[in-house]
Design an enzyme around this catalytic site. Structure first.
Site, PDB file in Angstrom:
ATOM      1  N   GLY A 238       0.941  -1.155   0.050  1.00 47.02           N
ATOM      2  CA  GLY A 238      -0.133  -0.100   0.083  1.00 47.02           C
ATOM      3  C   GLY A 238       0.843   1.245  -0.031  1.00 47.02           C
ATOM      4  O   GLY A 238       2.032   1.056  -0.007  1.00 47.02           O
TER       5      GLY A 238
ATOM      6  N   LYS B 128       4.193  -0.620  -9.626  1.00 47.09           N
ATOM      7  CA  LYS B 128       4.120   0.922  -9.463  1.00 47.09           C
ATOM      8  C   LYS B 128       5.499   1.301  -9.174  1.00 47.09           C
ATOM      9  O   LYS B 128       5.960   2.426  -9.518  1.00 47.09           O
ATOM     10  CB  LYS B 128       3.338   0.979  -8.032  1.00 47.09           C
TER      11      LYS B 128
ATOM     12  N   THR C  43       3.821   6.658  -4.611  1.00 46.40           N
ATOM     13  CA  THR C  43       5.189   6.418  -5.139  1.00 46.40           C
ATOM     14  C   THR C  43       5.567   7.678  -6.296  1.00 46.40           C
ATOM     15  O   THR C  43       6.507   8.161  -6.327  1.00 46.40           O
ATOM     16  CB  THR C  43       5.214   5.127  -5.765  1.00 46.40           C
TER      17      THR C  43
END
Length: 336
Positions: free
Chosen positions: A139, A194, A251
């Site tokens: 997460g 990601k 991110t």
């Protein structure tokens, strides 16, 4: 009165230490394992990790050791927080030391080079345990913010809902809110890809391409992550949750993100080796972009942003050339 949950955290980097803090704040007895005696001594004597979380005071119920057997002994949860490409070798050393019923928890966000295995698959393969003994925490969890006890949510994923709930209870604090999910595949892919998209957004920021480019890369990056997930049997809803969109936004937006920072330096014109030299901690996307692309090709999935990142990072393609190639691809429907 029941005894406290015991947790071992293998890895004294920023995220391993920060998650150890979370577990300790939730009431667990936590032992960090690291190779360097001077760092373990600093944790135990000054209650700090000066190398990775300087200035952060660690809880009293968190201690450190260089003895892997001591750390692993009787642990209810064994948390693995090492660079993803080192997991197999490290875990092979630690497996004989593990408590018989310990739940192995992955904090790593990567795909293994060569095998294209997700981290939970590597754990199952090396430790010879079933999927119900392996959990994933993922997460939008930037380590420095967690260590400052700033509010965050996370996903605890395991094929066994009861095991996920046990881990959820063990790491639930006033500032860290974990949700459970049984879609381990989707949660792990969200975290691994990601990092690659974070590199792409960082490169775009370094090139000064603006916020429209950033928004486009985040959105199309999520689209290619979802395509890969669907091909691998993941739940598409996972990618609109914390393990997908949540982690991706954090991110791609934060200067605390190692992958975004790494990409920014590349976009500004630094070479790969120059960027590695100024990057103190592991940017997982640098190595995982190749294994993610390998995984996509094995499943016949088109991932143009990932392919572009591989070209820049590992094939020496100039970012301006890569951008032109990406933007000149044939037109497609959005839901491609």
């Amino acid at each position: 009165m029941s005894k406290p949950v015991k947790a071992a955290v293998f890895g004294t980097g920023s995220w391993g230490t920060a998650f150890g803090m979370v577990l300790a704040d939730a009431g667990c007895d936590v032992t960090l394992w690291g190779r360097r005696a001077e760092l373990a001594e600093a944790v135990n004597s000054s209650r700090t990790n000066p190398d990775y979380l300087p200035g952060v005071e660690l809880p009293e119920n968190l201690r450190a050791t260089t003895d892997a057997a001591e750390a692993a002994r009787d642990a209810d949860f064994t948390v693995l927080a090492v660079p993803s490409q080192t997991l197999r070798g490290n875990l092979a050393e630690w497996t004989p030391l593990l408590a018989p019923d310990t739940v192995l928890v992955s904090l790593m966000k990567g795909v293994e080079l060569g095998s294209a295995m997700r981290m939970s698959e590597v754990i199952e393969d090396v430790a010879k345990v079933g999927a119900d003994r392996v959990a994933v925490v993922t997460g939008p969890n930037l380590a420095r913010e967690i260590a400052a006890r700033m509010p965050a949510a996370a996903v605890v994923a395991c094929s066994s809902e009861p095991v996920a709930q046990r881990l959820q209870a063990a790491c639930h604090t006033p500032y860290f809110r974990p949700y459970t999910n049984t879609d381990v595949v989707g949660c792990e892919l969200g975290g691994a890809v990601k990092n690659v998209i974070g590199l792409a957004v960082g490169i775009a920021d370094g090139m000064g391409l603006g916020d429209n480019a950033k928004g486009s890369l985040i959105t199309r990056g999520l689209a290619e992550t979802t395509r890969l997930g669907l091909a691998m049997g993941a739940d598409p809803l996972t990618f609109s949750g914390l393990a997908g969109l949540g982690d991706l936004v954090a991110t791609c937006s934060s200067p605390l993100s190692r992958n975004h920072t790494f990409g920014t330096n590349l976009g500004k014109g630094m070479t790969l080796q120059e960027t590695i030299a100024v990057t103190r901690q592991t940017a997982e996307g640098v190595k995982s972009c190749e294994s993610v692309l390998d995984l996509a090709r094995r499943h016949g999935v088109d991932m143009p942003i990932t392919e572009t990142v591989v070209g820049i990072v590992h094939e020496g393609k100039p970012p301006v050339v890569a951008l032109k190639e990406l933007m000149s691809r044939s037109a497609k429907p959005e839901r491609h």
